[in-house]
Scaffold this active site. Structure first.
Site, short mmCIF file in Angstrom:
data_model
loop_
_atom_site.label_atom_id
_atom_site.label_comp_id
_atom_site.label_asym_id
_atom_site.label_seq_id
_atom_site.Cartn_x
_atom_site.Cartn_y
_atom_site.Cartn_z
N THR A 1 -3.66 21.64 -13.53
CA THR A 1 -5.00 22.00 -13.98
C THR A 1 -6.05 21.02 -13.46
O THR A 1 -5.74 19.89 -13.07
CB THR A 1 -5.08 22.02 -15.52
N SER B 1 0.83 -1.20 0.00
CA SER B 1 0.00 0.00 0.00
C SER B 1 0.87 1.25 0.00
O SER B 1 1.91 1.29 0.66
CB SER B 1 -0.90 0.01 1.24
N TYR C 1 -7.41 -10.50 -15.57
CA TYR C 1 -7.51 -10.17 -14.15
C TYR C 1 -8.37 -11.20 -13.43
O TYR C 1 -9.41 -11.62 -13.93
CB TYR C 1 -8.13 -8.78 -13.97
#
Length: 680
Positions: A620, A292, A484
Site C-alpha cells: 500500500t 552501503s 549520536y
C-alpha cells in the site's frame, strides 16, 4: 554481582511467575539445552513510532527540501526485556526504525520508565538503538546540527518516538515469561559494499585481512523463546539504511524495516493493528559506517535501478539469511546479565599509547565538521555540488580561508582535516557521550553513539575482548546507540579525509579513545566493580528551537466534503495491477494515527468488511498533497499493488483523516470509502 535490590527483584519476578501459573522449568523444550542451570525471563514488545507524514524534514541526508509526503511503511520500535533470575539483573533492549537515536530521546524514555518502575530501568541497563533509515521524520535531537535541515526540533515527532519506545518496552516488561536464548552466526556477502574503499585500504594488513572482501559479512542472531514457542529474533548486521534515496519523501524503514516486516508479517503472520503479541524480528546495526547497500556504489543503484525494489531485495536478503541462521541457532546463551554505562567527554580524552598506532600518548579535541562532510557520501547521498571527498582538498586555494573560521589550535589538532565548523565549541554537536557495555550471557554488546567503520569496530571489539578474556566473536559493536555523534574512523582512515573521516568529530585519535574507554567498562564488568557515571551532556540552549510552521487550517474546497472520493476505484482488477483512489483530506499532522492507519484495504467476508491491509503494509501507499496552500485544501492518494496470491473477492479502500478548523482550532476526524470492486 548480586545486591539486595537484585535479590528483591528476583523475588518479585518469581512471585509474579507463580501468580501467573508459570513455572521456571516450563521454559525448557525439546529445542532447549536440558543442562541449562536456569532459564532467563524474556519478553517482547513492538510499537508504532511514525511521526508526521507530511511537511516534516526527513533525517539522514540533511537535504532541506526532503520533506515527508506520505507513508510507504510505518516505523516501529522493537523491544526485548531479558532477566537473569539467578541475580535479578536485567536489560531492556530496543531497536527503532530511525535515522539516529538522539540522546534527548534516551533521556526522555528513561524519565518515563523511572516514573513507572522506579530504579528498575536506568541508563545502565536500557539500550536504545536505531536502524539508521534515512526515510523517517527528523527533528528529535537537541543538537542543532542534526535538526538544521529539518528547521529545528519537532515536538510532535519527538513525542511519537518516545511514546512508542516506552510502549514497546512496557509491552516487553509485561510479557516476561521463563524462556531460553540461543545464538547463531553466519555470513551475508551480497547486501553491502564498502563505500569508502580508499580509506579502508590505508589500514594495516592485519586489519584488512580480517575483511578480505572489504566488508563485514557477519550476521549474529539471537533466538528467543518462551517455553517451546519462538517469540523473537535479534539479527545484527551492518549495512546503511540508504536503499531509499534522498529524492524519496515517503516514510519507510528502508531495507532493515522491510526485513523486519518480511519476517513478522509475511512469515510469522503478525498483523500489527490486531493488538495481540506476535513474533518480533529486530535488525539492528553493528559497525555500518562504511557499509552501503547500494551495490553499484551509486545512490539507488544495485541490485536494480529502482529504490523501492532495492529496499525490498536488500531487506529480503537480510531476512532470509537471518532465518537460516535462526533455524540452526543451537548454541545456548548461558551466564549472567550485566551492564555498564559511563558518560565520557570525548573532546578531551587522553589516550594511552597502548591504543595509538605509534605507541605514544595522544588526545582528542572538541568536535569539528570537516569539508568533506559537506560533500556527502557520493555513493549513498551526495551533498553540496562542487565539493569532493578526500585529501588534499580540491578546494586547496580556499583551505586557509575555510580554516579561518575555526580557532587555529583546534584546526591544528584536527589536521589533516580541513575544518569548517567547530560544532563542539558551538554546542551544535555533543562532546559528552554515553558509552555502554551490555552482557547477555556470553554475548557482549558495545553500545556506541556513532557510526563506526568496520575496522574501527574491529579494533574496539579487540580491546574489549582482550580485557574480558573472551573470544572476539562474542563482542559486537552496536552503533547508533543511546546518542549520536556522526562517524568514527581509524587514524589511518581519518588521514584520507573521505566523508567518514571528515565526519569523525573528535580528531585523528577518536577510535583509540573509544578503544580505551570501552576497555575501562570491560575491566569494570570483569572485576564486578562500578565506574563513576559522569555528567550527562548539557541541554543546548537552542536545542528545542523550531522554525517549522504548524497546520493553520484545512478546507475541503468549494462544493466538496472531507472524505469525498475524487478518483474512485475501477470495478474489477487482476492481481499484479494497481488500485488508485484519491480523497479530499486534511493535514496528517492533525492526527498521526500512531498505532492506527490512514488507510485500509477491506475485504468483504460473510457480509462484513474486514481489514485486509493498512498503511504499514508493503503493497500500500499513502501520499498527501497540498493542492491549495491559501485555502488549506489537500488530497490523499491511496494505492494498492495487488500482489500475486491475493484471495479473489470483493474489496474496497477506506481513508481515515482529520481536519482542522481555522477559526476554533478544533480537529475533527472523518472517513471516506471507495466503491466496492472485485479482484480476480
Amino acid at each position: 554481582m548480586e545486591t539486595p535490590e537484585f535479590t528483591r527483584r528476583r523475588g518479585l519476578q518469581l512471585a509474579a511467575a507463580a501468580a501467573g501459573g508459570l513455572a521456571l522449568g516450563s521454559a525448557r523444550s525439546a529445542a532447549a539445552d536440558p543442562a541449562l542451570p536456569s532459564p532467563y525471563l524474556v519478553g517482547r514488545g513492538i510499537a508504532d513510532i511514525t511521526g508526521a507524514a507530511a511537511e516534516s524534514g526527513m533525517m539522514g541526508y540533511s537535504m532541506p527540501g526532503q520533506k515527508t509526503s506520505g507513508i510507504h511503511q510505518r516505523l516501529r520500535a522493537r523491544a526485548f526485556v531479558i532477566v537473569d533470575p539467578a541475580s535479578g539483573n536485567r536489560v531492556a533492549w530496543c531497536n527503532t526504525d530511525q535515522g539516529i537515536l538522539p540522546h534527548a530521546v534516551f533521556q526522555a524514555v528513561l524519565a518515563r520508565l523511572a516514573t513507572a518502575h522506579g530504579a528498575l530501568y536506568t541508563e545502565q541497563n536500557v539500550s536504545l538503538s536505531a536502524t539508521h533509515t534515512h526515510a523517517g521524520p527528523g527533528g528529535c535531537s537537541h543538537d542543532l546540527v542534526y535538526n538544521l535541515s529539518i528547521l529545528g526540533f519537532q515536538q510532535q515527532n519527538f513525542d511519537a518516538v518516545v511514546a512508542g519506545i516506552v510502549e514497546a518496552i512496557e509491552a516487553a516488561h509485561a510479557d516476561l515469561r521463563p524462556g531460553t536464548i540461543t545464538l547463531g552466526r553466519g555470513e551475508l556477502t551480497d547486501a553491502s559494499v564498502n563505500r569508502s574503499r580508499a580509506a579502508f585500504e590505508r589500514n594495516p594488513r592485519a586489519d584488512k585481512d580480517a575483511y578480505p572482501l572489504g566488508i563485514d559479512p557477519t550476521m549474529t542472531v539471537l533466538r528467543l523463546r518462551q517455553g517451546g514457542t519462538d517469540i523473537g529474533a535479534i539479527s545484527w548486521f551492518p549495512t546503511h539504511g540508504t536503499s531509499m534515496t534522498n529524492s524519496n519523501t515517503l516514510i519507510s524503514g528502508d531495507n532493515k524495516g522491510y526485513a523486519s516486516y518480511a519476517w513478522e508479517h509475511d512469515t510469522a503472520g503478525v498483523r500489527y493493528l490486531d493488538g495481540t503479541p506476535g513474533f518480533v524480528a529486530a535488525f539492528p546495526q553493528t559497525n555500518a559506517g562504511d557499509m552501503s547497500p547500494n551495490l553499484d556504489l551509486k545512490p539507488g543503484s544495485g541490485p536494480t535501478d529502482d529504490e523501492f525494489e532495492n529496499t525490498r531485495i536488500i531487506g529480503r536478503r537480510q531476512c532470509t539469511t537471518a532465518q537460516q541462521i535462526f533455524a540452526s541457532a543451537d548454541t545456548p546463551v548461558t551466564g549472567g546479565i550485566d551492564a555498564r554505562l559511563r558518560y565520557v567527554d570525548m573532546s578531551q580524552v587522553r589516550v594511552d599509547g597502548r591504543y595509538t598506532p605509534d605507541g605514544r600518548i595522544h588526545h582528542t579535541s572538541p568536535g569539528v565538521i570537516g569539508l568533506s562532510t559537506l560533500a556527502g557520501s557520493t555513493e549513498d547521498g551526495p551533498g553540496i555540488p562542487g565539493i569532493l571527498e578526500g585529501t588534499p582538498s580540491p578546494l586547496a586555494p580556499l583551505v586557509d580561508l575555510i580554516n579561518a573560521v575555526v580557532p587555529q589550535w583546534l584546526a591544528d589538532e584536527q589536521s589533516p582535516k580541513t575544518s569548517v565548523v567547530p560544532s563542539g565549541l558551538l554546542q551544535a554537536t555533543p562532546n559528552v557521550l554515553p558509552l555502554q557495555l551490555l552482557r547477555i550471557g556470553q554475548l557482549h554488546l558495545v553500545g556506541g553513539p556513532a557510526e563506526f567503520t568496520i575496522v574501527a569496530g574491529l579494533r574496539i571489539r579487540r580491546a574489549v575482548a582482550a580485557e574480558l578474556g573472551i573470544p572476539l566473536e562474542n563482542v559486537l559493536v552496536q552503533g547508533y546507540t543511546n546518542g549520536y555523534s556522526q562517524y568514527v574512523t581509524t587514524p589511518e582512515e581519518y588521514d584520507g579525509q573521505q566523508y567518514e573521516g571528515a565526519s569523525t568529530l573528535f580528531g585523528r585519535y577518536t577510535t583509540p579513545a573509544y578503544q580505551q574507554e570501552f576497555a575501562k567498562l570491560a575491566a569494570a564488568m570483569r572485576d564486578g566493580t562500578t565506574l563513576p557515571l559522569g555528567s550527562a551532556p548539557p541541554a543546548p540552549a537552542i536545542g528545542t528551537l523550531n522554525l517549522q510552521t504548524g497546520v493553520v487550517l484545512d478546507s475541503p474546497g468549494w462544493s466538496r466534503a472531507f472524505g469525498q472520493v475524487l478518483t474512485d476505484a475501477a470495478g474489477t482488477y487482476q492481481t499484479g495491477r494497481r488500485v488508485t483512489t484519491v480523497f479530499v483530506t486534511g493535514h496528517p499532522k492533525n492526527n498521526l494515527h500512531r498505532g492506527g492507519t490512514f488507510l485500509e484495504v477491506q475485504r468483504l467476508q460473510n457480509g462484513t468488511w474486514v481489514r485486509y491491509l493498512d498503511d504499514g503494509d508493503w503493497q500500500t501507499g499513502y501520499r498527501w498533497q497540498r493542492t491549495n496552500a491559501v485555502t488549506g485544501e489537500s488530497t490523499a492518494t491511496i494505492t494498492w499493488d495487488i500482489a500475486p496470491g491475493t484471495p479473489p473477492g470483493t474489496y474496497r479502500i477506506t481513508h481515515s483523516g482529520d481536519a482542522k478548523n481555522g477559526l476554533t482550532g478544533a480537529i475533527t476526524g472523518f472517513t471516506g470509502t471507495s466503491r466496492a470492486f472485485t479482484v480476480s
